[in-house]
Scaffold this motif. Structure first.
Motif, mmCIF file in Angstrom:
data_model
loop_
_atom_site.group_PDB
_atom_site.id
_atom_site.type_symbol
_atom_site.label_atom_id
_atom_site.label_comp_id
_atom_site.label_asym_id
_atom_site.label_seq_id
_atom_site.Cartn_x
_atom_site.Cartn_y
_atom_site.Cartn_z
ATOM 1 N N LEU A 267 8.106 3.688 -24.727
ATOM 2 C CA LEU A 267 6.928 2.873 -24.423
ATOM 3 C C LEU A 267 7.397 1.439 -24.173
ATOM 4 C CD1 LEU A 267 3.864 2.432 -24.247
ATOM 5 C CD2 LEU A 267 3.832 2.089 -26.725
ATOM 6 N N TRP A 268 8.318 0.977 -25.021
ATOM 7 C CA TRP A 268 8.811 -0.392 -24.901
ATOM 8 C C TRP A 268 9.701 -0.580 -23.673
ATOM 9 C CZ3 TRP A 268 7.023 -4.654 -26.745
ATOM 10 C CH2 TRP A 268 7.776 -5.834 -26.626
ATOM 11 N N ARG A 269 10.618 0.366 -23.435
ATOM 12 C CA ARG A 269 11.508 0.271 -22.271
ATOM 13 C C ARG A 269 10.686 0.218 -20.984
ATOM 14 N NH1 ARG A 269 15.571 -0.815 -20.907
ATOM 15 N NH2 ARG A 269 17.200 0.708 -20.595
ATOM 16 N N GLY A 270 9.695 1.097 -20.894
ATOM 17 C CA GLY A 270 8.864 1.165 -19.692
ATOM 18 C C GLY A 270 8.032 -0.094 -19.505
ATOM 19 N N TYR A 271 7.497 -0.587 -20.613
ATOM 20 C CA TYR A 271 6.677 -1.804 -20.558
ATOM 21 C C TYR A 271 7.500 -2.973 -20.042
ATOM 22 C CZ TYR A 271 4.715 -6.122 -22.499
ATOM 23 O OH TYR A 271 4.274 -7.407 -22.669
ATOM 24 N N LYS A 272 8.725 -3.106 -20.563
ATOM 25 C CA LYS A 272 9.582 -4.217 -20.143
ATOM 26 C C LYS A 272 9.887 -4.129 -18.652
ATOM 27 C CE LYS A 272 9.934 -6.996 -23.372
ATOM 28 N NZ LYS A 272 9.705 -8.430 -23.199
ATOM 29 N N MET A 273 10.185 -2.915 -18.180
ATOM 30 C CA MET A 273 10.496 -2.772 -16.763
ATOM 31 C C MET A 273 9.270 -3.114 -15.909
ATOM 32 S SD MET A 273 11.359 0.486 -14.467
ATOM 33 C CE MET A 273 10.823 0.303 -12.777
ATOM 34 N N LEU A 274 8.111 -2.697 -16.385
ATOM 35 C CA LEU A 274 6.903 -2.923 -15.585
ATOM 36 C C LEU A 274 6.451 -4.378 -15.582
ATOM 37 C CD1 LEU A 274 4.569 0.145 -15.917
ATOM 38 C CD2 LEU A 274 6.162 -0.456 -14.124
ATOM 39 N N SER A 275 7.113 -5.215 -16.373
ATOM 40 C CA SER A 275 6.743 -6.632 -16.299
ATOM 41 C C SER A 275 6.942 -7.136 -14.865
ATOM 42 C CB SER A 275 7.526 -7.462 -17.316
ATOM 43 O OG SER A 275 8.908 -7.309 -17.123
ATOM 44 N N LEU A 276 7.879 -6.506 -14.132
ATOM 45 C CA LEU A 276 8.045 -6.855 -12.711
ATOM 46 C C LEU A 276 6.748 -6.626 -11.935
ATOM 47 C CD1 LEU A 276 11.551 -5.306 -11.811
ATOM 48 C CD2 LEU A 276 10.971 -7.732 -11.719
ATOM 49 N N VAL A 277 6.034 -5.568 -12.328
ATOM 50 C CA VAL A 277 4.784 -5.244 -11.638
ATOM 51 C C VAL A 277 3.702 -6.278 -11.958
ATOM 52 C CG1 VAL A 277 2.990 -3.493 -11.353
ATOM 53 C CG2 VAL A 277 5.368 -2.804 -11.624
ATOM 54 N N SER A 278 3.772 -6.864 -13.150
ATOM 55 C CA SER A 278 2.746 -7.850 -13.511
ATOM 56 C C SER A 278 2.752 -8.997 -12.501
ATOM 57 C CB SER A 278 2.975 -8.374 -14.931
ATOM 58 O OG SER A 278 4.096 -9.245 -14.993
ATOM 59 N N MET A 279 3.956 -9.435 -12.105
ATOM 60 C CA MET A 279 3.993 -10.558 -11.156
ATOM 61 C C MET A 279 3.654 -10.089 -9.748
ATOM 62 S SD MET A 279 7.955 -11.505 -10.460
ATOM 63 C CE MET A 279 8.838 -10.506 -9.255
ATOM 64 N N MET A 280 3.975 -8.822 -9.424
ATOM 65 C CA MET A 280 3.571 -8.307 -8.118
ATOM 66 C C MET A 280 2.045 -8.315 -8.001
ATOM 67 S SD MET A 280 6.298 -5.170 -7.994
ATOM 68 C CE MET A 280 5.770 -4.240 -6.553
ATOM 69 N N MET A 281 1.386 -7.901 -9.062
ATOM 70 C CA MET A 281 -0.079 -7.830 -9.026
ATOM 71 C C MET A 281 -0.729 -9.205 -9.016
ATOM 72 S SD MET A 281 -0.830 -4.722 -11.638
ATOM 73 C CE MET A 281 -2.571 -5.094 -11.740
ATOM 74 N N ASP A 282 -0.260 -10.075 -9.904
ATOM 75 C CA ASP A 282 -0.958 -11.351 -10.085
ATOM 76 C C ASP A 282 -0.553 -12.401 -9.049
ATOM 77 O OD1 ASP A 282 -2.387 -10.388 -12.183
ATOM 78 O OD2 ASP A 282 -1.241 -11.378 -13.747
ATOM 79 N N TYR A 283 0.699 -12.362 -8.590
ATOM 80 C CA TYR A 283 1.176 -13.439 -7.712
ATOM 81 C C TYR A 283 1.500 -12.987 -6.292
ATOM 82 C CZ TYR A 283 1.367 -16.691 -11.597
ATOM 83 O OH TYR A 283 1.013 -17.516 -12.631
#
Lengths: 506, 89
Positions: A267-283
């Motif tokens: 859960l943690w490994r995947g969450y950390k990797m998906l932080s890249l997606v957070s900036m794709m979505m928001d910015y």
């Protein structure tokens, strides 16, 4: 109903039973030799036949449905190209999100293909093997369709070439690569928990659903179509991942603590990797229909919690602390990453830019607790030094990475109430010091230090002389990034000129 | 009680599935998003083949759901007649 009735045929239950139970017991070889990975994790399985795919998918149905999905997708890819679909997106800044995608996500699909092929071979049960085999083929399809779809943009814009080589070499792409390789080098059940369960069930919806809906919102018909075509497979993968976890938990009580550990790690490994997606979505989406924070509320807060509650009856404990951390960080994640990507964009295979006033107002509205207080002032300060003033500064120092997730130490102590203090944990192993972004990443390391000390850390590799040279131009060349073309600011780039020409603004 | 979630594509067939879900599931919450439709309901969502077939005016096989699916939040139970997305808590 006027439609003709179908011919009588086997019920789904019977057809699944007859079409997927085609295995046999070993006779002239020892079972342990034929399935050498079955016992390596300490997982106990007593009855492989108890495995059942809730969708009851057979190969016959599988090929038929997948062919139909591909036919639909390729018709749209052709239509998109024939009608110059690249002109209809909202803004060419958006295309940089696709550059992250083709270098950071698409190669992971290929790794998933390899991983599921391996696991399909590792499991003794035919139900599990057939489902994993289907998923292996799906993942290969995703890799191919994503390449085909995005190749259209490669005809018009920079930064799409050598995507797989970039995945192997560029510093920020070691985040997805190291995660995929961590999973690949785990046992078969850990792989199922990592990719099938944690990644597919809890996390891919964050990537494929709101981001793809965002692609549609920004006029990218081709991407939304491959995204949803892939996501229709994901629903089957999610179901397979959950089935795998339930099956293993039901087989033996001794499996529960092993699975609990896997669940929390991944859960943690995947969450950390998906932080890249957070900036794709928001910015990176010029028009964002859903914020990262809103997506986390639905897919982690609501869905992830419901999922863990379903597993409580098997003795699984909800990883409350971890979910609380994810929920606490949701107001900060995308901002902390995008400012890093903006600052370091000389060393990236994509363009960066500052959010304009309209975007910042949207971010204030979506993140009332954090954006105006912590991040708007940073962007306003950056803007003073932006290109127009001639002193745009690109960070070129090599960052300290987390030994586990390989993200530079750019996140701060949100939960501890110190949003201005970088989160930095350390430990020693064999007389060497190792650095981490969080307690959870440190725990993953200390559980298996002999695995993570071997991590291929991009800054270390540069210092060791393994990345083309010691200077920025040499390293960029080795990264397959064309300096001054693929990297730095969007404003003033060839991509911007291309876009202005396409829109007859040039 | 946990919320079952189903996201399907906003397509001709997808919209027929949504109409049938509205008929068969009291108090279901339907939200239109770009290119997709999000469906939420406490505990479970049921998609009945017979209702979807009526909506489409042709025989619809539960298997065809695979073409329209975007995401699910819940466990799955699929038979010849219906698909259920549910939480067991």
């Amino acid at each position: 109903m006027s439609a003709e009735k179908r011919k009588k045929r086997l019920s789904r239950k019977d057809s699944y039973k007859y079409m997927t139970r085609l295995g046999w017991d070993t006779t002239y070889q020892k079972e342990d030799d034929v399935y050498p990975e079955l016992k390596m994790e300490g997982i106990k399985i007593h009855d492989w036949d108890a495995w059942e795919d809730p969708f009851r998918m057979t190969m016959e149905s599988y090929w038929k449905l997948q062919a139909e999905k591909d036919k639909k997708l390729y018709a749209i890819i052709d239509a998109f190209a024939q009608n110059n679909g690249q002109q209809n997106i909202t803004d060419a800044r958006y295309i940089n999100a696709l550059k992250v995608f083709i270098t950071g996500v698409t190669p992971v699909e290929y790794m998933a293909h390899r991983g599921f092929s391996k696991v399909a071979r590792s499991f003794k049960g035919e139900g599990a093997a057939v489902a994993c085999q289907m998923q292996a083929i799906d993942e290969l399809r995703h890799f191919q369709t994503q390449m085909h779809t995005m190749s259209h943009y490669n005809k018009h814009f920079n930064g799409f070439g050598h995507s797989v080589k970039k995945y192997d070499r560029i510093w920020y792409l070691s985040v997805p690569k190291s995660m995929a390789e961590d999973a690949m080098t785990s046992g078969p059940v850990e792989w199922m928990v990592a990719i099938g369960f944690a990644f597919e069930f809890v996390l891919t919806s964050l990537l494929f659903v709101p981001f793809m809906s965002g692609a549609a919102y920004n006029g990218d018909m081709a991407t939304v179509t491959f995204g949803f075509s892939a996501q229709s497979d994901e629903s089957r993968h999610m179901t397979l991942g959950l089935q795998a976890v339930k099956f293993v938990l039901e087989q033996d009580e001794a499996n529960v603590p092993i699975i609990q550990k896997y669940l929390e790690k991944w859960l943690w490994r995947g969450y950390k990797m998906l932080s890249l997606v957070s900036m794709m979505m928001d910015y990176m989406l010029p028009e964002s229909p859903t914020s990262w924070g809103e997506a986390v509320d639905i897919y982690i807060g609501q869905n992830g919690m419901a999922l863990f509650k379903d597993l409580e009856k098997y003795g699984i404990e909800v990883p409350t602390d971890m979910i609380n951390t994810i929920m606490a960080e949701k107001d900060h994640l995308s901002h902390q990453l995008w400012k890093t990507f903006y600052f370091h964009s000389a060393a990236e295979g994509l363009h960066a830019w500052l959010p304009d006033e309209k975007k910042m107002n949207w971010l204030s509205e979506k993140y009332p607790e954090s954006f105006d207080k912590y991040y708007r002032p940073v962007y306003e300060e950056f803007a003073k030094h932006d290109k127009g003033n001639g002193d745009r500064f690109y960070g070129e120092t090599l960052p300290c990475l987390c030994q586990t997730c390989q993200i530079p130490l750019v996140f701060t102590e949100i939960e501890e109430g110190n949003p201005y203090v970088y989160s930095h944990k350390t430990t020693e192993y064999n007389g060497e010091k190792f650095h981490f972004c969080s307690d959870a990443c440190k725990t993953i390391f200390t559980d298996q230090p002999e695995k993570y000390v071997q991590a291929w850390m991009p800054p270390h590799q540069i210092f060791q002389g393994n990345c083309g040279g010691a200077t920025m131009p040499e390293i960029l060349k080795w990264y397959k990034i064309e300096d001054g073309v693929d990297n730095k600011d969007y404003v003033g780039s060839e991509d911007e000129a291309t876009w202005n020409n396409l829109k007859n603004r040039g | 009680m946990s919320i079952a979630l189903l996201v399907i594509q906003d397509t001709e067939d997808g919209r027929a599935i949504v109409r049938s879900i509205k008929k068969d599931n009291a108090d279901v919450k339907v939200t239109n998003k770009p290119a997709m439709i999000q469906i939420e309901r406490e505990k479970e969502i049921v998609i009945k083949a017979i209702t979807v077939s009526e909506e489409l005016g042709r025989d619809w096989d539960v298997e065809e759901m695979q073409i329209e699916l975007v995401s699910i939040g819940g466990q799955i139970d699929e038979t010849d007649d219906e698909i259920k997305v549910y939480w067991d808590n």
